[in-house]
Design a protein around this motif. Structure first.
Motif, PDB file in Angstrom:
ATOM      1  N   LYS A 126      37.808  44.899  43.379  1.00  0.00           N
ATOM      2  CA  LYS A 126      37.347  45.518  44.624  1.00  0.00           C
ATOM      3  C   LYS A 126      36.330  46.629  44.416  1.00  0.00           C
TER       4      LYS A 126
ATOM      5  N   PHE B  61      41.659  42.657  48.697  1.00  0.00           N
ATOM      6  CA  PHE B  61      41.246  41.717  47.653  1.00  0.00           C
ATOM      7  C   PHE B  61      42.483  41.150  46.988  1.00  0.00           C
TER       8      PHE B  61
ATOM      9  N   ALA C 132      40.114  36.920  46.053  1.00  0.00           N
ATOM     10  CA  ALA C 132      39.324  37.586  45.004  1.00  0.00           C
ATOM     11  C   ALA C 132      39.208  36.726  43.748  1.00  0.00           C
TER      12      ALA C 132
ATOM     13  N   VAL D 189      32.408  36.078  46.267  1.00  0.00           N
ATOM     14  CA  VAL D 189      33.181  37.130  46.947  1.00  0.00           C
ATOM     15  C   VAL D 189      32.219  38.102  47.632  1.00  0.00           C
TER      16      VAL D 189
END
Ligand code: TYD
Length: 211
Positions: free
Chosen positions: A16, A134, A189, A196
């Motif tokens: 993330k 995520f 994720a 992504v």
């Protein structure tokens, strides 16, 4: 006009933080006024707190941990997040209150009512407008963090928990997703960084258009 508050959440190793940096630069490229920040450690005091509790070898009482994350957040909301929102900025934070719900609540076992009270106190009720979670199977996340530390990155205290701890943390995030589907979006994720990235940008641009 008040700005928008977007938070990024995920298990350690979900990618993330990389995604957040990329989103911030995509939004800036489109001329938007973005503040990219983080918890813990978004303010000078927060950085000192972060060092004190994530990097200590000392045993930290669960209640001390809960309150230190809350102290970091109170400082962050008061001096950085709220003023930026008042100036109309898009504030993107790498973690926020949902992390306390997941890690200190489900992970450490504090009751929802205690955790919610502490969060309410620290944030004065400020909620994100949009949260991206995520999501990644725990084994994959753990492999990624193990590779990171092989590459010389330091593991912090929260990175050393057993798999079942992260299973509980993940389940707590998924519970929020069920309860608040409008605010809380799950991002798979497990895809490539570019896949992504494209998904994140799409969700955020759509969100910004509708508000
Ligand atoms: P960090 O190095 O920022 O990890 P990451 O890049 O994965 O976000 O460390 C933050 C750690 O602190 C992370 O393990 C999650 C934990 N944390 C909590 O336990 N409670 C909280 O309220 C917050 C904000 C973070």
């Amino acid at each position: 006009m008040r700005g928008k508050f977007i938070t990024f959440e995920g298990i350690d190793g979900s990618g993330k933080s990389t995604q957040m940096r990329m989103l911030a630069s995509e939004l800036r490229f489109r001329g938007l006024n973005v503040l990219a920040t983080m918890e813990p450690g978004g303010t000078p005091l927060g950085r000192r707190l972060r060092e004190a509790f994530l990097e200590t070898e000392e045993n930290v009482a669960p209640l001390a941990e809960l309150l230190l994350f809350a102290a970091d957040r109170a400082q962050h909301v008061n001096f950085l997040v709220q003023p930026a929102l008042a100036e109309g900025k898009i504030v993107i934070s790498d973690r926020y209150a949902d992390a306390t719900f997941a890690y200190q609540g489900a992970g450490r076992g504090f009751s929802e009512s205690v955790v919610n009270q502490v969060i309410e106190l620290a944030t004065s009720g400020l909620k994100p407008d949009l949260t991206l979670f995520f999501d990644l199977p725990i084994e994959k996340a753990l492999t990624r963090t193990a590779n990171r530390s092989d590459a010389g990155e330091q593991k912090n205290r929260m990175d050393k928990e057993p798999a079942f701890f992260y299973e509980r943390v993940r389940a707590a995030y998924l519970k929020i997703a069920k309860e608040e589907p409008e605010r809380f979006r799950i991002i798979d994720a497990d895809g490539s960084t570019d896949e992504v990235k494209a998904l994140v940008l799409k969700i955020v641009l759509e969100f910004l258009e509708t508000v």
